[in-house]
Scaffold this motif. Structure first.
Motif, mmCIF file in Angstrom:
data_model
loop_
_atom_site.group_PDB
_atom_site.id
_atom_site.type_symbol
_atom_site.label_atom_id
_atom_site.label_comp_id
_atom_site.label_asym_id
_atom_site.label_seq_id
_atom_site.Cartn_x
_atom_site.Cartn_y
_atom_site.Cartn_z
ATOM 1 N N LEU A 197 0.717 -1.036 -0.032
ATOM 2 C CA LEU A 197 0.005 -0.166 -0.081
ATOM 3 C C LEU A 197 0.727 1.138 0.013
ATOM 4 O O LEU A 197 0.385 2.381 -0.361
ATOM 5 C CB LEU A 197 -1.111 0.132 1.409
ATOM 6 C CG LEU A 197 -2.005 -0.922 1.225
ATOM 7 C CD1 LEU A 197 -2.653 -0.999 2.507
ATOM 8 C CD2 LEU A 197 -3.185 -0.708 0.075
ATOM 9 N N GLN A 245 -10.773 -5.534 -2.505
ATOM 10 C CA GLN A 245 -9.861 -4.601 -1.987
ATOM 11 C C GLN A 245 -9.276 -5.223 -0.683
ATOM 12 O O GLN A 245 -8.006 -5.316 -0.615
ATOM 13 C CB GLN A 245 -10.497 -3.295 -1.536
ATOM 14 C CG GLN A 245 -11.087 -2.364 -2.693
ATOM 15 C CD GLN A 245 -9.741 -1.887 -3.479
ATOM 16 O OE1 GLN A 245 -8.867 -1.418 -2.995
ATOM 17 N NE2 GLN A 245 -10.009 -2.112 -4.646
ATOM 18 N N LYS A 248 -5.862 -7.516 -0.665
ATOM 19 C CA LYS A 248 -4.703 -6.895 -0.732
ATOM 20 C C LYS A 248 -3.918 -7.476 0.496
ATOM 21 O O LYS A 248 -2.787 -7.650 0.432
ATOM 22 C CB LYS A 248 -4.579 -5.464 -0.797
ATOM 23 C CG LYS A 248 -5.021 -4.962 -1.934
ATOM 24 C CD LYS A 248 -4.930 -3.378 -1.918
ATOM 25 C CE LYS A 248 -5.533 -2.749 -3.303
ATOM 26 N NZ LYS A 248 -5.675 -1.147 -3.157
ATOM 27 N N THR A 342 3.052 -5.246 -8.092
ATOM 28 C CA THR A 342 3.371 -4.806 -9.444
ATOM 29 C C THR A 342 4.447 -3.933 -9.332
ATOM 30 O O THR A 342 4.924 -3.492 -10.186
ATOM 31 C CB THR A 342 2.120 -4.256 -10.221
ATOM 32 O OG1 THR A 342 1.419 -3.143 -9.075
ATOM 33 C CG2 THR A 342 0.904 -5.248 -10.327
ATOM 34 N N GLU A 346 2.044 -1.361 -4.309
ATOM 35 C CA GLU A 346 1.060 -1.798 -4.987
ATOM 36 C C GLU A 346 0.903 -3.368 -5.459
ATOM 37 O O GLU A 346 1.941 -4.092 -5.766
ATOM 38 C CB GLU A 346 1.073 -1.119 -6.449
ATOM 39 C CG GLU A 346 -0.161 -1.339 -7.270
ATOM 40 C CD GLU A 346 -0.185 -0.620 -8.572
ATOM 41 O OE1 GLU A 346 -0.319 0.709 -8.525
ATOM 42 O OE2 GLU A 346 0.393 -0.996 -9.947
ATOM 43 N N GLU A 348 -1.585 -6.889 -6.947
ATOM 44 C CA GLU A 348 -3.005 -7.035 -7.384
ATOM 45 C C GLU A 348 -2.946 -8.754 -7.594
ATOM 46 O O GLU A 348 -2.190 -9.338 -7.121
ATOM 47 C CB GLU A 348 -2.952 -6.729 -9.058
ATOM 48 C CG GLU A 348 -2.058 -7.337 -9.926
ATOM 49 C CD GLU A 348 -2.318 -6.735 -11.171
ATOM 50 O OE1 GLU A 348 -2.614 -5.688 -11.453
ATOM 51 O OE2 GLU A 348 -1.331 -7.350 -12.175
#
Length: 364
Positions: A197, A245, A248, A342, A346, A348
């Protein structure tokens, strides 16, 4: 508010609550509860490691405040997150005259928070409860967000409920007595927040690594507050894991939960398993061309700086780990889902990247 107390608000409509973070806050636990609806009867759920240090003294504080108190103690360790232990707690609470007005206080680490929260969610169809975490891992992760549960054999957290606390009281002084291994295990989840994050937070941890290892009070308050705020943001966006969400937060956990199951929930602490799992996930992302090798290297270096393992222990059969992943809650529509970076800050979700790639990532 006292400048030495940090606060994080988790905004969930009528289930909103405050997280307070500071030194010496457990001494103010009775006031904290009184300010949030109060209680005439509290049940302190704690474990054999924490009872004498914080469980009994907390109950005494409530007795002094005129609140009837009981202390229920479970064995320390992951095996206590079981249906049998939950049933014992339900029965004891019934025998002690608990009713729908009883308030539960979870005083301990993640295991205590999970089992106490589950009992709170289910006894008399739901009791108010407060989290008062005494390990770093619980302070930055498991005490926030309302996930409660118990394990089934070979399947972690398979039975549980979303049940938000009325408040979370985090006393940083308790970390002074936390064993080194437990402290390091908590730092795994802190590092996770940076990877998934907040790249700036990850860099902050790199820069302040010596102060973190030394348990500097100011730095601790800052990393706990930042970790709680980051988790609260995700929980507010996806309280019940419906939009994807909240997934994550599972970075490193698909591998990590398999490692815990393979070792009988006894050889690796949760944070240690997550640390290894994060490295495996990062290697997997690297092998798929999703990230540069530097992203993995920086994670390995920081985790090692914090005294955490970064490789699957010897003697664990990789095929067994792969098979265990299929029993995880994150299997949907017949496919294993992995949270992969990624870039720093961040991640995914990626579906079934292939057994060979997964095995290679675990092999190192």
């Amino acid at each position: 508010m006292n400048n030495d107390i940090a606060s994080v608000r988790v905004s969930l409509a009528d289930r909103s609550y405050d997280i307070q973070i500071g030194a010496g806050l457990l001494e103010k636990a009775a006031d904290f509860v009184a300010e949030r609806g109060g209680a005439q009867h509290v049940v302190v759920v704690t474990d054999t490691n924490v009872d004498e240090l914080y469980g009994d003294p907390l109950a005494d504080l409530f007795v002094e405040a005129g609140v009837e108190s009981h202390v229920l103690v479970v064995e320390a360790g992951e095996p206590s997150k079981s249906p049998d232990v939950a049933a014992d707690l339900w029965q004891t609470m019934l025998d002690e005259g608990c009713d729908r007005q009883t308030v539960i206080l979870a005083v301990g680490g993640g295991v205590v928070g999970d089992i106490a929260g589950f009992v709170a969610a289910t006894f008399a169809r739901g009791l108010r409860f407060f989290q008062m975490p005494t390990t770093l891992l619980a302070q930055v992760d498991s005490s926030v967000g309302g996930k409660t549960g118990v394990n089934l054999e070979g399947a972690k957290n398979m039975v549980g409920a979303f049940w938000q606390p009325e408040g979370v009281l985090i006393d940083t002084d308790v970390l002074k007595t936390l064993p080194e291994r437990e402290y390091s295990a908590g730092l795994a989840e802190v590092v996770k927040y940076g990877v998934i994050l907040d790249a700036d937070f990850f860099e902050f941890l790199e820069q302040k690594a010596d102060a973190v290892v030394a348990r500097d009070a100011q730095v601790l308050r800052e990393i706990i507050q930042r970790s709680c705020r980051l988790k609260a943001d995700v929980v507010e966006a996806d309280e019940r894991e419906q939009s994807g969400q909240r997934a994550k937060l599972n970075y490193g956990h698909t591998f990590g939960h398999a490692l815990e199951a393979a070792t009988g929930y006894s050889e690796l602490l949760h944070g240690e398993a997550v640390a290894i799992g994060m490295v495996c996930a990062s290697r997997l992302a690297e092998s798929m061309g999703r990230i540069e090798s530097s992203v993995t290297r920086r994670q390995v270096e920081l985790l090692e700086r914090f005294g955490l393992p970064v490789a699957v222990p010897d003697g664990i059969e990789l095929g067994e780990l792969s098979a265990l992943m299929w029993r995880d809650k994150k299997v949907r529509d017949g496919e294993v889902h992995f949270v992969l970076p990624t870039r720093l800050g961040e991640v995914e979700t990626v579906t079934s990247p292939g057994d060979d790639a997964v095995l290679a990532a675990m092999a190192g």
